[in-house]
Write an enzyme that holds these catalytic residues in place. Structure first.
Site, short mmCIF file in Angstrom:
data_model
loop_
_atom_site.label_atom_id
_atom_site.label_comp_id
_atom_site.label_asym_id
_atom_site.label_seq_id
_atom_site.Cartn_x
_atom_site.Cartn_y
_atom_site.Cartn_z
N HIS A 1 0.80 -1.16 0.06
CA HIS A 1 -0.05 -0.12 -0.07
C HIS A 1 1.05 1.56 0.02
O HIS A 1 1.09 2.23 -1.06
CB HIS A 1 -0.97 -0.04 1.02
CG HIS A 1 -2.03 -1.06 1.06
ND1 HIS A 1 -2.73 -1.20 -0.08
CD2 HIS A 1 -2.28 -2.13 2.01
CE1 HIS A 1 -3.61 -2.41 0.31
NE2 HIS A 1 -3.39 -2.78 1.43
N ASP B 1 -5.70 -7.92 -3.48
CA ASP B 1 -6.18 -7.79 -2.11
C ASP B 1 -7.23 -8.03 -1.66
O ASP B 1 -7.60 -9.66 -1.34
CB ASP B 1 -6.03 -6.25 -1.68
CG ASP B 1 -5.72 -5.91 -0.43
OD1 ASP B 1 -5.89 -6.71 0.50
OD2 ASP B 1 -5.39 -4.55 0.06
#
Ligand SMILES: [Zn+2]
Length: 437
Positions: A273, A324
């Site tokens: 991220h 994800d």
């Protein structure tokens, strides 16, 4: 190696790294490894498996996935408090975790991996932190291995340590299913998993979930474990502003800064991220060989924020792509989200380009070469020595009508969903995905 055990693939067009070339023969040995990529000879043409009206591309890599979260798809998004955010989404995810059984986790994961294959994704880094059905039983770990094996995807199982329910806080509720137990027991489970892998397609890596879920001393020891095993190390970093605030309060430094100070970061390190990372920290991460994994669709869905892609690209960072939460499995959509979020916030286009100023080939490189590098897999390109992991796209598909070889990658990345994806191969073996037609 006898010639009879070798296969030759011959598509109309083959992505050779920078462009699509015509009439290229790809030789694959019986171990599923590419041995030769060269203009087709008459002998190649006699022996080849012809992939007519198809383009052959390297299989794509999702470097960060939580397969079980695929089961959140179809659950209506409800915003009872008027609006939601990452933390309200997490409450929903925890309710799912409470419901999981070994059988349901297997089914959800197999379905998720099979859907990835149908989308041209041949390798996945499964960041796996849901371990226990009951008391420290690690039952869910075996379910994920079986699901990947049965789906036929190449798996880097990123076994994740989780010990705190927030910086310095105990695990509560569903989080107990994530429990790393202790560093010693976690190491023993890594050994048990190593023995259980399918050596042809499965391998291990080590993760700490985040600085929210593991003390920095434990993160440092886990990093040492990954170095001793010579495998990648992944960790969620600065996805949420609250994580930064909590880390500064506990340690006097932001999460990435803390890790740069405490860990001998090198090429095995991937930060997931980095949505709210400091540009200076990002530059240092890259200078020490570390990389980033962005998960554009998920970061959008969870209202995380927009990362500093300009800093990453300017410092020549390795930027892999993750699916994800697996709400949507379409790499082209992820690549567009990455680029379009930058266009919308910066009011400039061409935020990810290659040395020739081209957008789509540079984005596709993130989805292949950079993903494979993040997982330390011999995959991601059609080249000698790499696994024969590939997918084809149907050149007659309506989404590609009127497009020539020069424009094909641009049309695929910016104009397509998963529709044109046809055959999919892992280690030279065409998977069930191809037989869906
Ligand atoms: Zn994640």
């Amino acid at each position: 190696m006898s010639e009879s055990s070798e296969q030759v693939l011959l598509a109309d067009l083959t992505w050779t790294g920078m462009r699509f070339d015509r009439d290229v023969a790809v030789h694959v040995n019986s171990s599923g490894v590419i041995t030769r990529v060269a203009p087709a000879t008459d002998d190649d043409r006699r022996r080849a498996t012809r992939l007519a009206s198809r383009a052959l591309l390297p299989g794509m890599v999702y470097a960060h996935s939580h397969a079980f979260q695929r089961a959140l798809r179809g659950r209506p998004e409800r915003f009872d408090a008027g609006q939601g955010n990452f933390w309200t989404w997490r409450d929903t995810m925890y309710r799912l975790v409470d419901e999981l059984t070994a059988d349901s986790l297997y089914e959800i994961s197999r379905r998720c991996f099979a859907e990835m294959l149908r989308a041209g994704v041949t390798s996945v880094g499964e960041f796996h932190y849901v371990h226990h059905v009951g008391d420290s039983d690690w039952v869910f770990d075996g379910a994920v291995l079986a699901a990947a094996r049965d789906a036929g995807i190449r798996l880097r199982l990123i076994q994740c340590y989780y010990a705190t329910g927030g910086v310095g806080k105990p695990l509560v509720g569903a989080q107990r299913r994530f429990d790393g137990v202790s560093l010693d027991e976690f190491a023993r489970q890594l050994e048990r998993l190593h023995a259980a892998l399918d050596p042809a397609t499965q391998s291990l890596a080590v993760a700490a979930h985040s600085i929210r879920a593991a003390a920095i001393d434990d993160v440092a020891r886990l990093y040492e474990t990954s170095r001793a095993m010579d495998v990648p190390f992944h960790i969620h970093v600065e996805e949420q502003r609250q994580e930064v605030v909590d880390c500064v309060a506990a340690y006097g430094a932001r999460p990435l800064r803390l890790m740069l100070d405490r860990l001998p970061i090198d090429a095995r390190f991937t930060a997931i991220h980095c949505t709210h990372s400091d540009p200076g920290d990002l530059r240092e991460l890259v200078s020490r060989g570390g990389g980033v994994c962005l998960c554009p669709s998920t970061e959008g869905n969870l209202a995380d924020g927009v990362p500093e892609v300009e800093v990453m690209r300017a410092s020549d960072a390795r930027v892999a792509i993750g699916s994800d939460c697996n709400l949507r499995l379409c790499m082209c959509e992820d690549l567009r989200w990455l680029e379009y979020a930058q266009r919308l916030t910066r009011e400039t286009s061409g935020n990810v380009v290659d040395t020739e100023g081209r957008g789509a080939p540079a984005l596709f490189e993130l989805a292949t070469v950079h993903g494979a590098a993040s997982l330390h897999l011999n995959a991601g390109s059609i080249a000698p020595g790499r696994f024969a992991d590939f997918f084809t796209i149907d050149l007659n598909h309506p989404s590609l009508a009127g497009v020539d070889a020069e424009g094909l990658m641009h049309a695929f990345v910016f104009g397509c969903g998963n529709g044109p994806v046809d055959q999919v191969g892992v280690g030279g073996v065409v998977t069930g995905a191809a037989s869906r037609r």
